[in-house]
Design an enzyme around this catalytic site. Structure first.
Site, PDB file in Angstrom:
ATOM      1  N   ASN A  44     -93.460   3.560  28.717  1.00 51.99           N
ATOM      2  CA  ASN A  44     -92.608   4.757  28.719  1.00 51.99           C
ATOM      3  C   ASN A  44     -93.471   6.007  28.666  1.00 51.99           C
ATOM      4  OD1 ASN A  44     -89.900   5.798  28.720  1.00 51.99           O
ATOM      5  ND2 ASN A  44     -90.278   6.542  26.645  1.00 51.99           N
ATOM      6  N   ALA A  64     -80.591   2.691  29.363  1.00 53.22           N
ATOM      7  CA  ALA A  64     -80.465   1.633  30.368  1.00 53.22           C
ATOM      8  C   ALA A  64     -81.475   0.517  30.097  1.00 53.22           C
ATOM      9  CB  ALA A  64     -80.661   2.210  31.772  1.00 53.22           C
ATOM     10  N   ALA A  84     -87.637   3.625  28.501  1.00 58.29           N
ATOM     11  CA  ALA A  84     -87.214   3.095  27.197  1.00 58.29           C
ATOM     12  C   ALA A  84     -85.934   3.772  26.726  1.00 58.29           C
ATOM     13  CB  ALA A  84     -88.332   3.296  26.172  1.00 58.29           C
ATOM     14  N   SER A 137     -69.254  10.119  39.205  1.00 54.81           N
ATOM     15  CA  SER A 137     -69.032   8.682  38.978  1.00 54.81           C
ATOM     16  C   SER A 137     -68.425   7.987  40.201  1.00 54.81           C
ATOM     17  CB  SER A 137     -68.110   8.483  37.769  1.00 54.81           C
ATOM     18  OG  SER A 137     -67.854   7.103  37.618  1.00 54.81           O
ATOM     19  N   LYS A 146     -72.297   6.484  25.340  1.00 52.09           N
ATOM     20  CA  LYS A 146     -72.426   5.027  25.198  1.00 52.09           C
ATOM     21  C   LYS A 146     -72.697   4.584  23.749  1.00 52.09           C
ATOM     22  CE  LYS A 146     -73.701   3.551  29.814  1.00 52.09           C
ATOM     23  NZ  LYS A 146     -74.585   2.711  30.613  1.00 52.09           N
ATOM     24  N   THR A 179     -92.946   8.785  27.075  1.00 53.60           N
ATOM     25  CA  THR A 179     -93.108   9.209  25.679  1.00 53.60           C
ATOM     26  C   THR A 179     -93.344   7.959  24.837  1.00 53.60           C
ATOM     27  OG1 THR A 179     -91.488  10.929  26.178  1.00 53.60           O
ATOM     28  CG2 THR A 179     -92.036  10.594  23.850  1.00 53.60           C
ATOM     29  N   ASN A 203     -70.580  -0.026  27.253  1.00 57.70           N
ATOM     30  CA  ASN A 203     -70.099   0.640  28.479  1.00 57.70           C
ATOM     31  C   ASN A 203     -68.666   0.219  28.821  1.00 57.70           C
ATOM     32  OD1 ASN A 203     -70.339  -1.929  29.579  1.00 57.70           O
ATOM     33  ND2 ASN A 203     -71.350  -1.243  31.447  1.00 57.70           N
TER      34      ASN A 203
HETATM   35  P1  NDP Z   1     -81.917   7.889  29.427  1.00 62.37           P
HETATM   36  O1  NDP Z   1     -81.794   9.376  29.487  1.00 62.37           O
HETATM   37  O2  NDP Z   1     -81.398   7.167  28.243  1.00 62.37           O
HETATM   38  O3  NDP Z   1     -83.484   7.497  29.563  1.00 62.37           O
HETATM   39  C1  NDP Z   1     -84.274   8.069  30.556  1.00 62.37           C
HETATM   40  C2  NDP Z   1     -85.614   7.354  30.663  1.00 62.37           C
HETATM   41  O4  NDP Z   1     -86.282   7.861  31.825  1.00 62.37           O
HETATM   42  C3  NDP Z   1     -86.537   7.590  29.488  1.00 62.37           C
HETATM   43  O5  NDP Z   1     -87.328   6.457  29.281  1.00 62.37           O
HETATM   44  C4  NDP Z   1     -87.398   8.778  29.982  1.00 62.37           C
HETATM   45  O6  NDP Z   1     -88.670   8.841  29.393  1.00 62.37           O
HETATM   46  C5  NDP Z   1     -87.547   8.380  31.445  1.00 62.37           C
HETATM   47  N1  NDP Z   1     -87.863   9.519  32.309  1.00 62.37           N
HETATM   48  C6  NDP Z   1     -87.060  10.546  32.635  1.00 62.37           C
HETATM   49  N2  NDP Z   1     -87.684  11.372  33.498  1.00 62.37           N
HETATM   50  C7  NDP Z   1     -88.925  10.853  33.718  1.00 62.37           C
HETATM   51  C8  NDP Z   1     -90.045  11.240  34.509  1.00 62.37           C
HETATM   52  N3  NDP Z   1     -90.023  12.333  35.263  1.00 62.37           N
HETATM   53  N4  NDP Z   1     -91.129  10.442  34.510  1.00 62.37           N
HETATM   54  C9  NDP Z   1     -91.157   9.329  33.754  1.00 62.37           C
HETATM   55  N5  NDP Z   1     -90.142   8.905  32.983  1.00 62.37           N
HETATM   56  C10 NDP Z   1     -89.029   9.663  32.966  1.00 62.37           C
HETATM   57  O7  NDP Z   1     -81.256   7.370  30.787  1.00 62.37           O
HETATM   58  P2  NDP Z   1     -80.692   5.895  31.037  1.00 62.37           P
HETATM   59  O8  NDP Z   1     -81.648   4.933  30.423  1.00 62.37           O
HETATM   60  O9  NDP Z   1     -79.281   5.812  30.643  1.00 62.37           O
HETATM   61  O10 NDP Z   1     -80.715   5.779  32.639  1.00 62.37           O
HETATM   62  C11 NDP Z   1     -81.910   5.495  33.352  1.00 62.37           C
HETATM   63  C12 NDP Z   1     -81.583   5.237  34.820  1.00 62.37           C
HETATM   64  O11 NDP Z   1     -80.863   4.015  34.968  1.00 62.37           O
HETATM   65  C13 NDP Z   1     -80.707   6.331  35.451  1.00 62.37           C
HETATM   66  O12 NDP Z   1     -81.253   6.649  36.717  1.00 62.37           O
HETATM   67  C14 NDP Z   1     -79.370   5.673  35.606  1.00 62.37           C
HETATM   68  O13 NDP Z   1     -78.655   6.175  36.713  1.00 62.37           O
HETATM   69  C15 NDP Z   1     -79.773   4.209  35.841  1.00 62.37           C
HETATM   70  N6  NDP Z   1     -78.699   3.271  35.501  1.00 62.37           N
HETATM   71  C16 NDP Z   1     -78.221   2.452  36.497  1.00 62.37           C
HETATM   72  C17 NDP Z   1     -77.213   1.544  36.243  1.00 62.37           C
HETATM   73  C18 NDP Z   1     -76.705   0.692  37.350  1.00 62.37           C
HETATM   74  O14 NDP Z   1     -75.625   0.086  37.194  1.00 62.37           O
HETATM   75  N7  NDP Z   1     -77.422   0.553  38.456  1.00 62.37           N
HETATM   76  C19 NDP Z   1     -76.614   1.395  34.900  1.00 62.37           C
HETATM   77  C20 NDP Z   1     -77.211   2.272  33.914  1.00 62.37           C
HETATM   78  C21 NDP Z   1     -78.213   3.182  34.231  1.00 62.37           C
HETATM   79  P3  NDP Z   1     -88.946   9.709  28.053  1.00 62.37           P
HETATM   80  O15 NDP Z   1     -88.575   8.822  26.923  1.00 62.37           O
HETATM   81  O16 NDP Z   1     -90.383  10.002  28.136  1.00 62.37           O
HETATM   82  O17 NDP Z   1     -88.076  10.934  28.145  1.00 62.37           O
END
Ligand code: NDP
Length: 290
Positions: A154, A134, A131, A17, A68, A156, A89
């Site tokens: 997305n 975030a 999806a 973090s 969260k 999935t 958050n």
């Molecule tokens: P989640 O685990 O809740 O969701 C992950 C998402 O990424 C899902 O939609 C998942 O798809 C998709 N995903 C993961 N791997 C792959 C892949 N190889 N190819 C395609 N899709 C993929 O994570 P969060 O939503 O919490 O976080 C997402 C990103 O946002 C992170 O990188 C995080 O660091 C960033 N973030 C940045 C913030 C900022 O302040 N800048 C604040 C909050 C988040 P599936 O459903 O198919 O698994």
């Protein structure tokens, strides 16, 4: 303000973090004294930790993965945004009542991050890739800006529908109809689609391999690309490398990573706890190397 303000961030893992350093910079510049620590908290100890932290005089906590959603079981009141997105958050203790109040600053942090990246015109069709948590935390604030449509793609597919149903165009809290949120198939097949102008990456796809998408996306005219992920000062995120070869090459494109959002969502939390709008002019170099 007198006395030290006790703050922190909870997650598991938490050692990655950047929040302690960001808040340290905010406090130094605002000339106030805070203690902001990172706490690794296991899910089994979440409720106990939150309650004890505030009982022992804590003022505020940031909450990151995986807590969260589950942190809401330990709070007394929620903001409107938290009710909509089902996640928080930022937690704070309300002066006087000692109740714990949950808020989310991610969505407004994104809007400010977009503005910082000169992505001001978000009235047209927006694509969010991803999806997860975030993606869900930013939809409400984007809907509030009334783009023509917000579209979710997305990996999935089954995970898209529950997200869309969280954000109806109108519900009892809204005075005016909000922008419709639809999945990519509906957009392509049922809308008089114009193609996307703004593409937001909200996936957590790996940072050490190229960004690829599993379906073709109507982004020929896109000029704005925003990655919620961010990189170190001398690196570029895979989505940004990908974005440079997408969209409209005849006009200047705005492409940015999520560093601005990171700083702004933190600044909004800081303001909730202290009442002070901190100086957000922080560079990657200062944060990562400082
Ligand atoms: P989640 O685990 O809740 O969701 C992950 C998402 O990424 C899902 O939609 C998942 O798809 C998709 N995903 C993961 N791997 C792959 C892949 N190889 N190819 C395609 N899709 C993929 O994570 P969060 O939503 O919490 O976080 C997402 C990103 O946002 C992170 O990188 C995080 O660091 C960033 N973030 C940045 C913030 C900022 O302040 N800048 C604040 C909050 C988040 P599936 O459903 O198919 O698994």
């Amino acid at each position: 303000m007198s006395g030290i303000i006790k703050l922190g961030v909870i997650g598991d893992p938490i050692n990655h973090s950047l929040s302690p350093n960001i808040h340290k910079l905010f406090a130094e510049r605002a000339k106030i004294e805070i203690e902001y620590l990172a706490y690794r908290v296991a899910s089994s100890n979440l409720e106990n930790f939150i309650k004890s932290f505030f009982k022992d005089g804590g003022t505020g906590l940031n909450v990151t993965l995986p807590h969260k959603v589950d942190c809401l079981n330990s709070v007394d009141e929620f903001s409107l945004i938290v009710k909509k997105i089902g996640a928080a958050n930022t937690l704070r203790r309300e002066k006087g009542t000692n109740k714990i109040f949950a808020d989310s600053t991610d969505g407004m942090g994104l809007i400010k991050g977009l503005h910082g990246a000169k992505i001001n015109e978000i009235k047209s069709d927006i694509l969010i890739i991803g999806a997860g948590g975030a993606a869900q935390s930013i939809i409400h604030n984007l809907q509030d800006r009334h783009p023509r449509v917000i579209v979710i793609a997305n990996r999935t597919k089954e995970k898209i529908k529950p997200v869309i149903s969280r954000f109806p165009p109108l519900d009892y809290d809204d005075l005016y109809p909000n922008t419709q949120v639809v999945d990519i198939e509906t957009y392509i097949n049922q809308w008089n689609h114009q193609g996307f102008h703004t593409v937001i990456n909200a996936t957590s796809a790996r940072k050490d391999s190229d960004f690829k998408w599993c379906e073709s996306l109507p982004i020929e005219d896109a000029t704005n690309f925003y990655d919620l992920s961010y990189s170190m000062p001398d690196e570029t995120t895979p989505f940004i490398k990908w974005a440079r070869h997408q969209g409209n090459s005849s006009v200047r494109k705005n492409i940015s990573d999520g560093f601005g959002m990171l700083i702004h969502q933190a600044a909004l939390s800081f303001e909730i706890w202290t009442g002070i709008k901190p100086d957000t002019n922080i560079s990657k170099g200062e944060l990562f190397n400082g």
